[in-house]
Design an enzyme around this catalytic site. Structure first.
Site, short mmCIF file in Angstrom:
data_model
loop_
_atom_site.label_atom_id
_atom_site.label_comp_id
_atom_site.label_asym_id
_atom_site.label_seq_id
_atom_site.Cartn_x
_atom_site.Cartn_y
_atom_site.Cartn_z
N PRO A 131 0.75 -1.13 0.00
CA PRO A 131 0.18 -0.05 0.01
C PRO A 131 1.03 1.21 0.02
CG PRO A 131 -0.90 -1.54 1.43
CD PRO A 131 0.29 -2.16 0.94
N GLN A 348 -13.48 5.03 -31.22
CA GLN A 348 -13.79 6.34 -32.26
C GLN A 348 -14.19 5.65 -33.69
OE1 GLN A 348 -13.73 9.14 -30.74
NE2 GLN A 348 -14.47 10.27 -32.50
N GLY A 351 -17.67 4.36 -33.63
CA GLY A 351 -18.45 5.47 -33.11
C GLY A 351 -19.38 5.01 -31.82
N GLU A 375 3.90 -3.20 -13.78
CA GLU A 375 5.38 -3.59 -13.79
C GLU A 375 6.09 -2.58 -13.97
OE1 GLU A 375 5.37 -7.52 -13.68
OE2 GLU A 375 6.85 -7.19 -14.97
C1 LIG Z 1 -4.59 -4.63 -12.15
C2 LIG Z 1 -3.14 -4.37 -11.54
C3 LIG Z 1 -2.60 -5.68 -11.22
C4 LIG Z 1 -1.30 -5.73 -10.75
N1 LIG Z 1 -0.25 -6.73 -10.60
C5 LIG Z 1 0.72 -6.61 -9.59
C6 LIG Z 1 1.25 -7.78 -9.18
O1 LIG Z 1 1.08 -8.91 -9.71
N2 LIG Z 1 2.58 -7.79 -8.38
C7 LIG Z 1 2.56 -6.47 -8.04
O2 LIG Z 1 3.68 -6.47 -7.27
N3 LIG Z 1 2.14 -5.37 -8.30
C8 LIG Z 1 1.16 -5.36 -9.18
N4 LIG Z 1 0.47 -4.27 -9.26
C9 LIG Z 1 0.76 -3.00 -8.64
C10 LIG Z 1 1.57 -1.99 -9.68
O3 LIG Z 1 2.74 -2.33 -10.22
C11 LIG Z 1 1.61 -0.94 -9.08
O4 LIG Z 1 0.42 -0.17 -9.11
C12 LIG Z 1 2.49 0.24 -9.97
O5 LIG Z 1 3.93 0.16 -9.96
C13 LIG Z 1 2.20 1.85 -9.61
O6 LIG Z 1 2.41 1.96 -8.13
P1 LIG Z 1 1.26 2.76 -7.44
O7 LIG Z 1 -0.07 2.12 -7.74
O8 LIG Z 1 1.53 2.73 -6.05
O9 LIG Z 1 1.07 4.25 -7.91
P2 LIG Z 1 2.20 5.25 -7.35
O10 LIG Z 1 3.80 4.77 -7.23
O11 LIG Z 1 1.42 5.90 -6.24
O12 LIG Z 1 2.21 6.33 -8.39
C14 LIG Z 1 1.31 7.31 -8.91
C15 LIG Z 1 1.51 8.08 -9.99
O13 LIG Z 1 2.73 8.67 -9.93
C16 LIG Z 1 3.54 8.66 -10.99
N5 LIG Z 1 5.16 8.39 -10.22
C17 LIG Z 1 5.54 7.86 -9.36
N6 LIG Z 1 6.90 7.80 -9.19
C18 LIG Z 1 7.21 8.73 -10.11
C19 LIG Z 1 8.41 9.30 -10.35
N7 LIG Z 1 9.65 8.91 -9.71
N8 LIG Z 1 8.55 10.25 -11.52
C20 LIG Z 1 7.37 10.38 -12.05
N9 LIG Z 1 6.23 9.75 -12.00
C21 LIG Z 1 6.27 9.23 -10.89
C22 LIG Z 1 3.25 7.19 -11.16
O14 LIG Z 1 3.79 6.96 -12.47
C23 LIG Z 1 1.72 7.50 -11.24
O15 LIG Z 1 1.40 7.95 -12.21
C24 LIG Z 1 -0.84 -4.07 -9.94
C25 LIG Z 1 -1.48 -3.09 -10.18
C26 LIG Z 1 -2.81 -3.28 -10.88
C27 LIG Z 1 -3.53 -1.77 -11.31
#
Ligand SMILES: Cc1cc2nc3c(=O)[nH]c(=O)nc-3n(C[C@H](O)[C@H](O)[C@H](O)COP(=O)(O)OP(=O)(O)OC[C@H]3O[C@@H](n4cnc5c(N)ncnc54)[C@H](O)[C@@H]3O)c2cc1C
Length: 393
Positions: A131, A348, A351, A375
């Site tokens: 989290p 798109q 439509g 990833e």
């Molecule tokens: C459907 C789904 C399946 C998943 N499966 C797995 C899994 O099997 N195993 C696993 O371990 N994880 C999994 N994930 C987690 C996924 O890898 C993370 O959601 C992802 O790495 C982004 O982390 P966050 O959601 O905490 O976003 P945050 O890290 O909070 O990022 C929020 C935003 O800030 C941007 N941001 C963050 N840091 C930077 C930076 N340094 N520079 C610029 N922008 C930045 C991000 O690009 C994003 O737009 C899954 C996620 C989803 C939605």
């Protein structure tokens, strides 16, 4: 000799593509809309893929696997995603859950866990995100403390694909809290482990058939024999795993994009407005051409990265010197951005009908979105690419 080996590999991958294409068109495609609508994990697809050997593609032949490479992994991901994103993601997350074992496991661990995959059809998952630790994965808080012959794991993983259905998890923890990358270790954790429970199942925008859950560890005792590599060696294994798997995320995106393009193309030849088909309008033709350019460029990048990774160099500094980090990130980033653009354009082109669930392109657009996020988000991929560029100036 090397040339002969590479020709044999090419032929093997050509045959693999043919057979996966057939499975996807005859068995997977007809289930895709229902899997999306029901939002239930497609066990029938998991069984089908296991029977066909698609869940043990990278396992050595001696363990009942296909001894396949990253190119083979990408081919399977692409062809299944063409028909159904959720089914492709289940296959991909399973294989990604096994890569830490492939790059960091010893012979005893490989024998024990590969056996469960090949013989017992065990599913795997990869658990890194928490989290409070997404893009900044090195800040993860789940701990592992050695007590006697076991490590006690405490903490919570989130958004784990295959989280509620897997039998084996590659779980990243800290064995030296506060030391970030230097403290990270990785364990293979079995589902039956006392103290491990499955948390909430997420409801998502797309990939509805994919199972995404929390994993909760409360004094979960994991035998010390399940530690992959050394204590503190987990970060290297995580980075290598992501390098090896990112092209396959690109391949899922590519498959979805190609599916959307083909559907839209066919639609334009049938829908008539102003007394002619949509395909007769140059404005629509240019959209189709732009979509095809994106798809072809994505394909070239994905398979270029896969070919580089097939050299099977599992040492971080050598990987970096070869430019693996950058190419792998580039392929994932470009292909997923392309998939988002192409699927939105497909909606798109159809439509109002593109917006309806009667047609598959809205599902493809929803499924494509997550390929830009997981990833490592595409911003993080750009960080990796820029870091590599700047390291060299
Ligand atoms: C459907 C789904 C399946 C998943 N499966 C797995 C899994 O099997 N195993 C696993 O371990 N994880 C999994 N994930 C987690 C996924 O890898 C993370 O959601 C992802 O790495 C982004 O982390 P966050 O959601 O905490 O976003 P945050 O890290 O909070 O990022 C929020 C935003 O800030 C941007 N941001 C963050 N840091 C930077 C930076 N340094 N520079 C610029 N922008 C930045 C991000 O690009 C994003 O737009 C899954 C996620 C989803 C939605």
């Amino acid at each position: 000799m090397a040339e002969m080996r590479s020709e044999m590999k090419e032929e093997r991958n050509r045959l693999l593509r043919e057979s996966v294409k057939k499975i996807a068109s005859t068995k997977v495609a007809k289930r895709a809309a229902e899997i999306d609508r029901a939002g239930v994990f497609p066990w029938d697809m998991a069984e089908l893929f296991a029977r066909q050997g698609l869940l043990s593609v990278m396992l050595p032949e001696s363990y009942g696997g296909m001894d396949g490479d990253i190119t083979a992994f990408c081919i399977i991901a692409e062809e299944i995603a063409y028909a159904c994103g959720s089914s492709a993601l289940m296959m991909l997350a399973h294989s990604v859950g096994l890569i830490p074992l492939m790059v960091g496991g010893n012979d005893e661990q490989k024998t024990r866990f590969y056996h469960r995959v090949a013989k017992d059809r065990a599913l795997a998952a990869f658990a890194l995100t928490e989290p409070e630790a997404g893009s900044d994965a090195a800040s993860l808080k789940t701990t592992a403390e050695l007590k006697g012959d076991s490590y006690l794991l405490n903490g919570r993983k989130c958004m784990v694909t295959n989280g509620g259905v897997a039998d084996l998890y590659a779980v990243f923890v800290t064995t030296r809290p506060g030391e970030r990358t230097k403290g990270i270790s990785v364990f293979m954790v079995e589902k039956e482990t006392a103290g491990l429970s499955i948390g909430k199942r997420e409801e998502k925008m797309g990939m509805h058939g994919s199972d995404t859950t929390d994993l909760i560890f409360e004094n979960a005792a994991v035998p010390k024999e399940n530690l992959l590599g050394e204590e503190g060696g987990g970060w290297e294994i995580a980075m290598m795993t992501l390098n090896l798997s990112r092209p396959a995320i690109g391949a899922i995106a590519l498959g979805i994009a190609q599916g959307a393009l083909d559907f839209a193309l066919d639609y334009t030849t049938k829908r008539v407005q102003f007394g002619q088909t949509l395909a007769d309008f140059q404005g629509v033709q240019f959209m189709l051409a732009d979509m095809a350019i994106q798809v072809e460029a994505a394909r070239a990048l994905v398979y270029k990265a896969a070919t580089l990774l097939d050299q099977k160099i599992f040492e971080r500094d050598k990987m970096a010197a070869l430019g693996v980090d950058k190419l792998s990130a580039t392929a994932k980033c470009f292909a997923s951005d392309a998939a988002m653009q192409v699927t939105a354009d497909a909606v798109q082109i159809l439509g109002g009908y593109g917006y309806l669930k009667d047609y598959p392109v809205e599902r493809m657009m929803r499924d494509a979105k997550v390929t830009q996020i997981f990833e490592g988000s595409n911003q993080v991929q750009r960080v990796i690419i820029a870091r590599d560029l700047l390291r060299k100036v």
